[in-house]
Write a protein that holds these residues in place. Structure first.
Motif, PDB file in Angstrom:
ATOM      1  N   ASP A  15       0.824  -1.203   0.000  1.00 17.04           N
ATOM      2  CA  ASP A  15       0.000   0.000   0.000  1.00 17.04           C
ATOM      3  C   ASP A  15       0.864   1.262   0.000  1.00 17.04           C
ATOM      4  OD1 ASP A  15      -2.552   1.510   0.409  1.00 17.04           O
ATOM      5  OD2 ASP A  15      -1.611   1.979   2.338  1.00 17.04           O
ATOM      6  N   THR A  18       2.963   1.637  -3.332  1.00 17.87           N
ATOM      7  CA  THR A  18       2.173   2.090  -4.485  1.00 17.87           C
ATOM      8  C   THR A  18       1.788   3.556  -4.340  1.00 17.87           C
ATOM      9  OG1 THR A  18       0.110   1.255  -3.489  1.00 17.87           O
ATOM     10  CG2 THR A  18       1.249  -0.200  -5.062  1.00 17.87           C
ATOM     11  N   LYS A  19       1.487   3.995  -3.143  1.00 15.41           N
ATOM     12  CA  LYS A  19       1.133   5.402  -2.938  1.00 15.41           C
ATOM     13  C   LYS A  19       2.316   6.309  -3.228  1.00 15.41           C
ATOM     14  CE  LYS A  19      -2.585   4.501   0.334  1.00 15.41           C
ATOM     15  NZ  LYS A  19      -2.923   4.352   1.756  1.00 15.41           N
ATOM     16  N   VAL A  22       2.939   6.187  -7.193  1.00 11.26           N
ATOM     17  CA  VAL A  22       1.920   6.824  -8.029  1.00 11.26           C
ATOM     18  C   VAL A  22       1.711   8.294  -7.638  1.00 11.26           C
ATOM     19  CG1 VAL A  22      -0.513   6.786  -8.695  1.00 11.26           C
ATOM     20  CG2 VAL A  22       0.761   4.650  -8.543  1.00 11.26           C
ATOM     21  N   ASN A 133      -7.675   2.587  -3.008  1.00  6.09           N
ATOM     22  CA  ASN A 133      -6.263   2.245  -2.980  1.00  6.09           C
ATOM     23  C   ASN A 133      -6.080   0.788  -2.559  1.00  6.09           C
ATOM     24  OD1 ASN A 133      -6.322   2.128  -0.089  1.00  6.09           O
ATOM     25  ND2 ASN A 133      -6.087   4.338  -0.006  1.00  6.09           N
ATOM     26  N   VAL A 134      -4.835   0.339  -2.462  1.00  4.84           N
ATOM     27  CA  VAL A 134      -4.542  -1.048  -2.099  1.00  4.84           C
ATOM     28  C   VAL A 134      -5.075  -1.356  -0.704  1.00  4.84           C
ATOM     29  CG1 VAL A 134      -2.663  -2.675  -1.616  1.00  4.84           C
ATOM     30  CG2 VAL A 134      -2.548  -1.199  -3.637  1.00  4.84           C
TER      31      VAL A 134
END
Length: 156
Positions: A15, A18-19, A22, A133-134
């Motif tokens: 999580d 990826t944040k 991105v 989100n994830v």
């Protein structure tokens, strides 16, 4: 419980990675949107100050701290519950998904003051206005898993 902790750590790491990739590296926070595989997958920046779909969103710090406290309380309750009931492997994985996702969103609220949502998926002529989100996916999957893999007492 080791399975739960490994799952929670993996979800939390995925999580947060990826944040960062991105939102920060790809610049979504400044660009607002990036079409990845339109219309199926797009990145759309959304700072969620509430819970799912922006419910209970408030601009005040009080809302943020209440949501942090609720997420931590639910995570603690799940940990105690699964430890006390000697949950099976799939229940522990489900608990890890939920706890890892919840802690990921708590970290967002602490750092940014809101949860960084960016995944947007649409299909078949339906334009989905929401982002997630994830951590959100993991919380949902974990909650479903806890429903499916707990509460069944074995016959004595």
């Amino acid at each position: 419980m080791r399975t739960l902790w490994i799952t929670a750590l993996a979800v939390f790491a995925l999580d947060q990675i990826t944040k960062v990739l991105v939102v920060q590296v790809a610049g979504l926070a400044y660009r607002g949107s990036i079409d990845v595989l339109p219309p199926w997958l797009n990145f759309r920046m959304a700072w969620n100050q509430g819970v799912n779909f922006g419910l209970l969103a408030g601009d005040g710090d009080l809302t943020r701290w209440i949501l942090i406290a609720v997420a931590l309380a639910i995570s603690a309750w799940v940990l105690i519950w699964l430890r006390r009931d000697r949950a099976g492997r799939w229940a522990l994985v489900s608990g890890g998904l939920l706890v890892g996702g919840a802690i990921g969103n708590v970290v967002d609220r602490l750092i940014y003051g809101a949860v960084a949502d960016f995944l947007n998926m649409s299909c078949c002529g339906i334009d989905n206005p929401y982002a997630f989100n994830v951590a959100d996916i993991s919380i949902f999957a974990g909650a479903v898993g806890l429903i499916l893999f707990t509460g069944r007492e074995k016959a004595r």
